[in-house]
Scaffold this motif. Structure first.
Motif, PDB file in Angstrom:
ATOM      1  N   PHE A 155     -19.670  48.502 -24.152  1.00  0.00           N
ATOM      2  CA  PHE A 155     -20.217  47.155 -24.151  1.00  0.00           C
ATOM      3  C   PHE A 155     -21.589  47.108 -23.470  1.00  0.00           C
ATOM      4  O   PHE A 155     -22.460  46.326 -23.880  1.00  0.00           O
ATOM      5  CB  PHE A 155     -19.263  46.200 -23.441  1.00  0.00           C
ATOM      6  CG  PHE A 155     -19.803  44.802 -23.333  1.00  0.00           C
ATOM      7  CD1 PHE A 155     -19.883  43.992 -24.450  1.00  0.00           C
ATOM      8  CD2 PHE A 155     -20.249  44.305 -22.115  1.00  0.00           C
ATOM      9  CE1 PHE A 155     -20.394  42.710 -24.364  1.00  0.00           C
ATOM     10  CE2 PHE A 155     -20.759  43.024 -22.018  1.00  0.00           C
ATOM     11  CZ  PHE A 155     -20.826  42.223 -23.142  1.00  0.00           C
ATOM     12  N   ALA A 156     -21.799  47.943 -22.452  1.00  0.00           N
ATOM     13  CA  ALA A 156     -23.093  47.963 -21.770  1.00  0.00           C
ATOM     14  C   ALA A 156     -24.208  48.325 -22.751  1.00  0.00           C
ATOM     15  O   ALA A 156     -25.267  47.678 -22.775  1.00  0.00           O
ATOM     16  CB  ALA A 156     -23.066  48.946 -20.608  1.00  0.00           C
ATOM     17  N   PHE A 157     -23.974  49.330 -23.582  1.00  0.00           N
ATOM     18  CA  PHE A 157     -25.009  49.704 -24.552  1.00  0.00           C
ATOM     19  C   PHE A 157     -25.154  48.657 -25.647  1.00  0.00           C
ATOM     20  O   PHE A 157     -26.276  48.329 -26.059  1.00  0.00           O
ATOM     21  CB  PHE A 157     -24.696  51.063 -25.172  1.00  0.00           C
ATOM     22  CG  PHE A 157     -25.680  51.441 -26.249  1.00  0.00           C
ATOM     23  CD1 PHE A 157     -26.910  51.966 -25.918  1.00  0.00           C
ATOM     24  CD2 PHE A 157     -25.378  51.248 -27.595  1.00  0.00           C
ATOM     25  CE1 PHE A 157     -27.828  52.306 -26.905  1.00  0.00           C
ATOM     26  CE2 PHE A 157     -26.283  51.582 -28.580  1.00  0.00           C
ATOM     27  CZ  PHE A 157     -27.520  52.113 -28.233  1.00  0.00           C
ATOM     28  N   LEU A 158     -24.047  48.139 -26.153  1.00  0.00           N
ATOM     29  CA  LEU A 158     -24.123  47.143 -27.218  1.00  0.00           C
ATOM     30  C   LEU A 158     -24.885  45.909 -26.752  1.00  0.00           C
ATOM     31  O   LEU A 158     -25.724  45.362 -27.482  1.00  0.00           O
ATOM     32  CB  LEU A 158     -22.720  46.760 -27.681  1.00  0.00           C
ATOM     33  CG  LEU A 158     -21.923  47.852 -28.409  1.00  0.00           C
ATOM     34  CD1 LEU A 158     -20.487  47.392 -28.642  1.00  0.00           C
ATOM     35  CD2 LEU A 158     -22.595  48.220 -29.718  1.00  0.00           C
ATOM     36  N   VAL A 206     -30.332  50.045 -18.115  1.00  0.00           N
ATOM     37  CA  VAL A 206     -30.275  50.254 -16.663  1.00  0.00           C
ATOM     38  C   VAL A 206     -29.829  48.973 -15.960  1.00  0.00           C
ATOM     39  O   VAL A 206     -28.975  48.984 -15.060  1.00  0.00           O
ATOM     40  CB  VAL A 206     -31.642  50.728 -16.131  1.00  0.00           C
ATOM     41  CG1 VAL A 206     -31.662  50.699 -14.603  1.00  0.00           C
ATOM     42  CG2 VAL A 206     -31.946  52.131 -16.619  1.00  0.00           C
ATOM     43  N   ILE A 207     -30.386  47.833 -16.376  1.00  0.00           N
ATOM     44  CA  ILE A 207     -30.018  46.557 -15.759  1.00  0.00           C
ATOM     45  C   ILE A 207     -28.545  46.234 -16.026  1.00  0.00           C
ATOM     46  O   ILE A 207     -27.817  45.759 -15.138  1.00  0.00           O
ATOM     47  CB  ILE A 207     -30.929  45.437 -16.289  1.00  0.00           C
ATOM     48  CG1 ILE A 207     -32.374  45.682 -15.839  1.00  0.00           C
ATOM     49  CG2 ILE A 207     -30.456  44.075 -15.812  1.00  0.00           C
ATOM     50  CD1 ILE A 207     -33.378  44.722 -16.443  1.00  0.00           C
ATOM     51  N   THR A 208     -28.089  46.505 -17.255  1.00  0.00           N
ATOM     52  CA  THR A 208     -26.697  46.206 -17.594  1.00  0.00           C
ATOM     53  C   THR A 208     -25.730  47.076 -16.799  1.00  0.00           C
ATOM     54  O   THR A 208     -24.717  46.590 -16.279  1.00  0.00           O
ATOM     55  CB  THR A 208     -26.468  46.401 -19.096  1.00  0.00           C
ATOM     56  OG1 THR A 208     -27.437  45.652 -19.835  1.00  0.00           O
ATOM     57  CG2 THR A 208     -25.085  45.925 -19.500  1.00  0.00           C
ATOM     58  N   ALA A 245     -15.709  42.519 -18.819  1.00  0.00           N
ATOM     59  CA  ALA A 245     -17.135  42.396 -18.492  1.00  0.00           C
ATOM     60  C   ALA A 245     -17.288  41.686 -17.167  1.00  0.00           C
ATOM     61  O   ALA A 245     -16.764  40.594 -16.961  1.00  0.00           O
ATOM     62  CB  ALA A 245     -17.862  41.623 -19.588  1.00  0.00           C
ATOM     63  N   SER A 246     -18.023  42.323 -16.256  1.00  0.00           N
ATOM     64  CA  SER A 246     -18.298  41.701 -14.961  1.00  0.00           C
ATOM     65  C   SER A 246     -19.685  41.097 -14.905  1.00  0.00           C
ATOM     66  O   SER A 246     -20.129  40.684 -13.845  1.00  0.00           O
ATOM     67  CB  SER A 246     -18.167  42.749 -13.850  1.00  0.00           C
ATOM     68  OG  SER A 246     -19.085  43.811 -14.062  1.00  0.00           O
ATOM     69  N   ILE A 247     -20.374  41.069 -16.050  1.00  0.00           N
ATOM     70  CA  ILE A 247     -21.719  40.518 -16.086  1.00  0.00           C
ATOM     71  C   ILE A 247     -21.662  39.140 -16.723  1.00  0.00           C
ATOM     72  O   ILE A 247     -21.058  38.971 -17.780  1.00  0.00           O
ATOM     73  CB  ILE A 247     -22.665  41.410 -16.909  1.00  0.00           C
ATOM     74  CG1 ILE A 247     -22.593  42.850 -16.395  1.00  0.00           C
ATOM     75  CG2 ILE A 247     -24.085  40.916 -16.843  1.00  0.00           C
ATOM     76  CD1 ILE A 247     -23.392  43.798 -17.224  1.00  0.00           C
ATOM     77  N   PRO A 248     -22.284  38.132 -16.131  1.00  0.00           N
ATOM     78  CA  PRO A 248     -22.346  36.826 -16.799  1.00  0.00           C
ATOM     79  C   PRO A 248     -23.068  36.957 -18.128  1.00  0.00           C
ATOM     80  O   PRO A 248     -24.105  37.621 -18.220  1.00  0.00           O
ATOM     81  CB  PRO A 248     -23.142  35.964 -15.802  1.00  0.00           C
ATOM     82  CG  PRO A 248     -22.992  36.655 -14.492  1.00  0.00           C
ATOM     83  CD  PRO A 248     -22.890  38.111 -14.803  1.00  0.00           C
ATOM     84  N   GLY A 285     -25.599  45.920 -13.326  1.00  0.00           N
ATOM     85  CA  GLY A 285     -24.811  44.699 -13.218  1.00  0.00           C
ATOM     86  C   GLY A 285     -23.326  44.955 -13.132  1.00  0.00           C
ATOM     87  O   GLY A 285     -22.572  44.134 -12.596  1.00  0.00           O
ATOM     88  N   TYR A 286     -22.868  46.099 -13.660  1.00  0.00           N
ATOM     89  CA  TYR A 286     -21.467  46.491 -13.535  1.00  0.00           C
ATOM     90  C   TYR A 286     -21.163  47.117 -12.173  1.00  0.00           C
ATOM     91  O   TYR A 286     -20.029  47.500 -11.916  1.00  0.00           O
ATOM     92  CB  TYR A 286     -21.111  47.496 -14.626  1.00  0.00           C
ATOM     93  CG  TYR A 286     -20.616  46.871 -15.905  1.00  0.00           C
ATOM     94  CD1 TYR A 286     -19.423  46.157 -15.934  1.00  0.00           C
ATOM     95  CD2 TYR A 286     -21.319  47.005 -17.092  1.00  0.00           C
ATOM     96  CE1 TYR A 286     -18.953  45.604 -17.114  1.00  0.00           C
ATOM     97  CE2 TYR A 286     -20.859  46.456 -18.272  1.00  0.00           C
ATOM     98  CZ  TYR A 286     -19.676  45.754 -18.279  1.00  0.00           C
ATOM     99  OH  TYR A 286     -19.220  45.194 -19.451  1.00  0.00           O
ATOM    100  N   GLY A 287     -22.172  47.249 -11.337  1.00  0.00           N
ATOM    101  CA  GLY A 287     -21.967  47.866 -10.032  1.00  0.00           C
ATOM    102  C   GLY A 287     -22.316  49.332  -9.975  1.00  0.00           C
ATOM    103  O   GLY A 287     -22.061  49.993  -8.957  1.00  0.00           O
ATOM    104  N   THR A 288     -22.903  49.890 -11.017  1.00  0.00           N
ATOM    105  CA  THR A 288     -23.297  51.292 -11.017  1.00  0.00           C
ATOM    106  C   THR A 288     -24.523  51.480 -10.121  1.00  0.00           C
ATOM    107  O   THR A 288     -25.471  50.698 -10.206  1.00  0.00           O
ATOM    108  CB  THR A 288     -23.633  51.760 -12.444  1.00  0.00           C
ATOM    109  OG1 THR A 288     -22.510  51.513 -13.281  1.00  0.00           O
ATOM    110  CG2 THR A 288     -23.976  53.234 -12.476  1.00  0.00           C
TER     111      THR A 288
END
Length: 340
Positions: A269-272, A295-297, A171-174, A300-303
């Motif tokens: 993990f983004a959806f969960l 969308v925000i998640t 996970a690259s999101i805090p 946050g991964y750089g998409t």
């Protein structure tokens, strides 16, 4: 021929029976139980038309963006969508002691999925399921208790899955960014406070006290009984654990179809994370809050934002629009055949 005396009273002749007018006859023919069931079976189709009219632009944009996606990955995502109905059927079966017909149970969950996109907070799906259970001869207290157990198990089984992915997935999101904000927490806190308030209100209203106590007694008895039978608690908990992973796999399939620069665990993990953060908002089918959080998640991964938006539209197309027509037709057919 006998002549009656002049002072003998003559019994009045009965009034003529009124001949029903054609309008009255046609009204009685229209108001038959069979015609009522036919009209009820058409209601889901009416909801489908209204839903499409209100959100026509989203449908058009979603299909336009998906024309360049990999069709095999999209087909895989559609397969995961229907596997979600199988997982829901497993949880429903595990929540009742009685044995249910597997085929009809899965069909009822596909139909419930269509109803779930009309009313918020899974009310439509639960209403269809209760009706199906009643048609299977299950008493109303036991049917409603199974709905409560289904919701509780789904809510309890999801956080450990999210925690495992939080620890294992790259996970690259805090984690702080995945927590719900104040606007999302407000409905959750209100819902938590309303539960004891509702229980207190039921205990004070005398006509409702006895049904409420019977409901609680039935629920506790069924929970103890179900957890002594592996044929019930295994599908109950395994289905509840698999359900969020299956939903997340739909998003991952769409992401792969659009060639997102993310791995499969990151997409899961983004959806969960997004569904957990936005799940407190009672929107129909979760549409709206989960979309924005996803969308925000993904961003946050750089998409890129355009790809993140296309992924969400593709996810909604596979989970809402494509299954909605078969689901509403199946719902209408089950109502017509008195299975709901």
């Amino acid at each position: 021929m006998t002549l009656l005396p002049l002072d003998t009273p003559v019994a009045p002749s009965p009034p003529p029976t009124p001949t029903p007018t054609p309008t009255a006859v046609s009204s009685r023919r229209l108001l038959t139980p069979a015609n009522g069931r036919r009209a009820l079976s058409l209601l889901p189709l009416l909801f489908l038309v209204l839903w499409a009219a209100l959100d026509l632009s989203a449908v058009r944009d979603g299909f336009t963006r998906l024309t360049t996606a990999d069709p095999w990955w999209l087909l895989t995502g559609l397969l995961f969508t229907y596997l979600g109905a199988v997982a829901a059927a497993c949880v429903r079966q595990g929540a009742v002691p009685d044995r249910l017909p597997p085929g009809l149970l899965v069909a009822s969950q596909i139909a419930a999925g269509a109803a779930n996109h009309v009313l918020p907070a899974s009310i439509g799906a639960h209403a269809v399921t209760v009706r199906f259970l009643r048609r299977q001869g299950i008493p109303l207290p036991r049917a409603t208790a199974s709905i409560a157990l289904y919701s509780l198990v789904r809510a309890v089984a999801k956080p450990p899955v999210v925690l495992v992915f939080l620890l294992l997935a790259p996970a690259s999101i805090p984690p702080a960014r995945l927590l719900p904000d104040g606007r999302t927490l407000l409905p959750a806190v209100a819902g938590i406070l309303l539960i004891p308030a509702g229980a207190a209100a039921l205990s004070l209203v005398r006509p409702l006290r006895r049904p409420a106590l019977e409901y609680v007694r039935t629920a506790l008895t069924d929970v103890r009984h179900l957890h002594t039978r592996p044929s019930r608690f295994l599908p109950l908990w395994l289905g509840a654990t698999a359900a969020p992973l299956i939903q997340a796999s739909v998003v991952a399939s769409v992401g792969k179809a659009l060639d997102l620069p993310l791995t499969w665990p990151q997409l899961l993990f983004a959806f969960l994370a997004a569904s957990t953060a936005a799940g407190a908002v009672p929107a129909p089918g979760g549409i709206g809050p989960i979309d924005a959080a996803l969308v925000i998640t993904l961003a946050g991964y750089g998409t890129p934002l355009s790809l993140a938006t296309a992924t969400v539209i593709g996810y909604r197309t596979l989970t809402v629009w494509l299954p909605l027509l078969p689901g509403t037709l199946l719902l209408s057919a089950m109502v017509q055949r008195k299975l709901l």
